[in-house]
Design a protein around this motif. Sequence first.
Motif, short mmCIF file in Angstrom:
data_model
loop_
_atom_site.label_atom_id
_atom_site.label_comp_id
_atom_site.label_asym_id
_atom_site.label_seq_id
_atom_site.Cartn_x
_atom_site.Cartn_y
_atom_site.Cartn_z
N GLN A 43 -58.26 -57.16 -6.51
CA GLN A 43 -58.43 -55.83 -5.94
C GLN A 43 -59.81 -55.26 -6.26
O GLN A 43 -60.44 -54.60 -5.41
CB GLN A 43 -57.34 -54.89 -6.47
CG GLN A 43 -55.93 -55.21 -5.98
CD GLN A 43 -55.34 -56.44 -6.63
OE1 GLN A 43 -55.80 -56.87 -7.71
NE2 GLN A 43 -54.32 -57.02 -6.01
N GLN A 44 -60.33 -55.53 -7.46
CA GLN A 44 -61.68 -55.05 -7.79
C GLN A 44 -62.74 -55.76 -6.95
O GLN A 44 -63.73 -55.14 -6.54
CB GLN A 44 -61.93 -55.28 -9.29
CG GLN A 44 -61.10 -54.40 -10.20
CD GLN A 44 -61.27 -54.76 -11.66
OE1 GLN A 44 -61.72 -55.86 -12.00
NE2 GLN A 44 -60.93 -53.82 -12.55
N ILE A 45 -62.54 -57.03 -6.68
CA ILE A 45 -63.52 -57.77 -5.87
C ILE A 45 -63.56 -57.22 -4.44
O ILE A 45 -64.64 -56.95 -3.89
CB ILE A 45 -63.18 -59.26 -5.89
CG1 ILE A 45 -63.44 -59.85 -7.27
CG2 ILE A 45 -63.99 -60.02 -4.82
CD1 ILE A 45 -63.06 -61.31 -7.40
N ASP A 50 -66.36 -54.26 -0.26
CA ASP A 50 -66.24 -53.33 0.87
C ASP A 50 -67.15 -52.12 0.70
O ASP A 50 -67.75 -51.64 1.68
CB ASP A 50 -64.79 -52.89 1.04
CG ASP A 50 -63.88 -54.05 1.44
OD1 ASP A 50 -64.42 -55.08 1.91
OD2 ASP A 50 -62.65 -53.93 1.28
N SER A 51 -67.28 -51.62 -0.50
CA SER A 51 -68.18 -50.49 -0.72
C SER A 51 -69.64 -50.91 -0.59
O SER A 51 -70.48 -50.14 -0.11
CB SER A 51 -67.94 -49.89 -2.11
OG SER A 51 -68.24 -50.83 -3.14
N GLN A 52 -69.96 -52.13 -0.99
CA GLN A 52 -71.32 -52.62 -0.84
C GLN A 52 -71.68 -52.80 0.64
O GLN A 52 -72.84 -52.63 1.02
CB GLN A 52 -71.48 -53.93 -1.59
CG GLN A 52 -72.92 -54.43 -1.71
CD GLN A 52 -73.69 -53.67 -2.76
OE1 GLN A 52 -73.19 -52.73 -3.37
NE2 GLN A 52 -74.94 -54.08 -2.98
N GLU A 53 -70.72 -53.12 1.47
CA GLU A 53 -70.98 -53.25 2.90
C GLU A 53 -71.41 -51.92 3.50
O GLU A 53 -72.27 -51.88 4.39
CB GLU A 53 -69.75 -53.80 3.61
CG GLU A 53 -69.48 -55.27 3.35
CD GLU A 53 -68.29 -55.77 4.11
OE1 GLU A 53 -67.56 -54.93 4.69
OE2 GLU A 53 -68.06 -57.00 4.15
N LEU A 54 -70.84 -50.82 3.05
CA LEU A 54 -71.26 -49.50 3.54
C LEU A 54 -72.69 -49.19 3.13
O LEU A 54 -73.46 -48.61 3.90
CB LEU A 54 -70.31 -48.42 3.01
CG LEU A 54 -68.85 -48.52 3.47
CD1 LEU A 54 -68.02 -47.43 2.80
CD2 LEU A 54 -68.76 -48.42 4.98
#
Length: 647
Positions: A43-45, A50-54
């Motif tokens: 879940q952390q990965i 996903d946040s880095q993609e933003l």
Amino acid sequence: MVTLNQQRGSPIRAGGPWAEPGPPGGIPTQNPPRPMVPIPTPQQITALVDSQELYLEPLRSRMDKDWALATLEEFDAGPGYRSYTSNEPMVYFDKITVALASGKLQIRYPVSRSRRQKREKEAAAERFHIGILRLNDERLLRLGQPRLVESLAGFTCLRGWYCGRATLAKDLLTGETYPDITPWDPIQVSWGMGPKGLKWICHKSKKTYAEILEQYGIDVNPNSAGGSPDWAETYFSNQAKDNSLGVDVYDWLDEANSMVVINGEFAKPPTPHGAWGRVPAFFGAVGPLPLIQARSQSSQTNLVHQGESIFAANRRIYEKVNLVLSTMLQLVALSRDQAILLYSPDGSKTLKDNPSLEGSVVSLSTQDKLEIMPLIEMSRDTGAFLGLLSAEVQRGALPYSVYGQLAFQLSGYAVNLLKQATESPLLPRQHAVQNAIWQITDIIGGQFASRAFPNMRLQGYGQNRDFFDEEFGPEMLIGLPSAEVKLTPATVQDQLQNMQLAKLASEGPWPALPWRVIWDEILGMQDTDSIADAIKEQVSERLLPTATLMTLMQAAEKQGRPELAMLYYRELIMQGIMGGPNQAGGPSGKGAQNNGGGGGFSPEVLPQSAQGQAPPQPTPQAGSNMPPRSPRAPRGPRLAPPPQIPT
């Protein structure tokens, strides 16, 4: 999610990027302690990626626009207008990519000041890296992917970034060690930086149900029958079902472990990768510009201008070129099918046929009137404006003379200017590919030198085009620094100029440079000791006449000329260089006898004098030497015997 490996009673299924842990105890005793790296949860990965993609979304949007240029996405001139799309971006992209992909790659250690023993070790390390890249290229070709240098050339030109996985892995079924050097598309990669470099990197891609089952042994198909015990039945049923959507696969690497997350669970559990204390991945941006943080810009906007593609200078100009060319196409189309003005009393009359077509019949009354609308002409400044755009495109890309459009013969000065114009877009991508290969060789060499993997047998061609097939051990790389990597694009290399420079540097009683420096730094050759030995062996054939005779005899024998080889062999025997025919070393010719492996002529081939034997006595004639009834010759006076000498 059903794990089919457990159902088959087998360990982890081979086929994916699985790296076996190091020796018992974690690492060899000579290495520093293994760093304490926390293991993230699935879940952390997924949340971190996903946040880095933003955060990287502006950079990804720029990459999408560059992809549209490279693939010639059709230009839209507006509704009702004809559109024209120039092929210049794709041709420019292909030109630079091919120049990089077909260049000469050199992996070498400077050997001008090293002793021979160290030079031989460095030459073996060079062959090790060449063999690793060759073995990895074979793996990529089997997967339907281009070679490593070709992929790096494409990504550096198109994306402006390069990244990928670089590690040694073991096939858990066969136990064989193989290099896993896989380039990744930077648009699918997220990363995190630390004070010493990469802290983690993750490649997020989509795979079908059948691919996941094949590589990781896990059935993630929601429409599956529910864990059939027959793995083959489940695999082929997944292939037959809809795999168009695919599933997100998170391939994660950090400083200690590698892992794969699918659907919020570990498809591959955290496994030590063997590159102790570093992330086994290569990563970097194209160009000399670092990340610049302007006060009036956000961090997202700053990242967009780092690692630019080859379309950076012309990204907006291509749109204007397509617009002007689309307008010209529209006017050409109007001249082919001109607009018509039809006058009628009530304005409702229309024509059944097009009057512009050959053989058309138009019926009009006396009250009707038909006129052809005047053509719309381009502005007089259109040609000058298009020429200005063309000049701007050449300044930001390659001059048209590179594509063979030469209106006149170029002078030497013009050729030098053309070469400089070609190097401007090539050099940043050339350095990026060199940096990527350097990181790969450094990571793979460090892993292999840690003794976590057994000896490897590699094949390939060295820089001197000599084929090698040998076994390499970790001791060949221990104590060596990182190798130097140089890529010479195919369009700028000048072998003739280098040969002339090497000749000038070696002429005279006091040459400017020693031969080893000339071979290594000017001509870019590897394993200079083998070159020196080959030259000395060639000189030794001509320095002594007897060596020349020996070489000519062996060549005549190999070409099937035993009678010619016999002449040289006889000459060598007469000079006392070689023994008789019963000794080893002579030509084997027809009728040769092998006694214990020694070649030589049989006695009836050579005369007895050439074999060291006395000449045979002549056979006396039978009967009288005088014809019958012939008078005899008178006898002469009897001579006294010679005096006896007292002893």
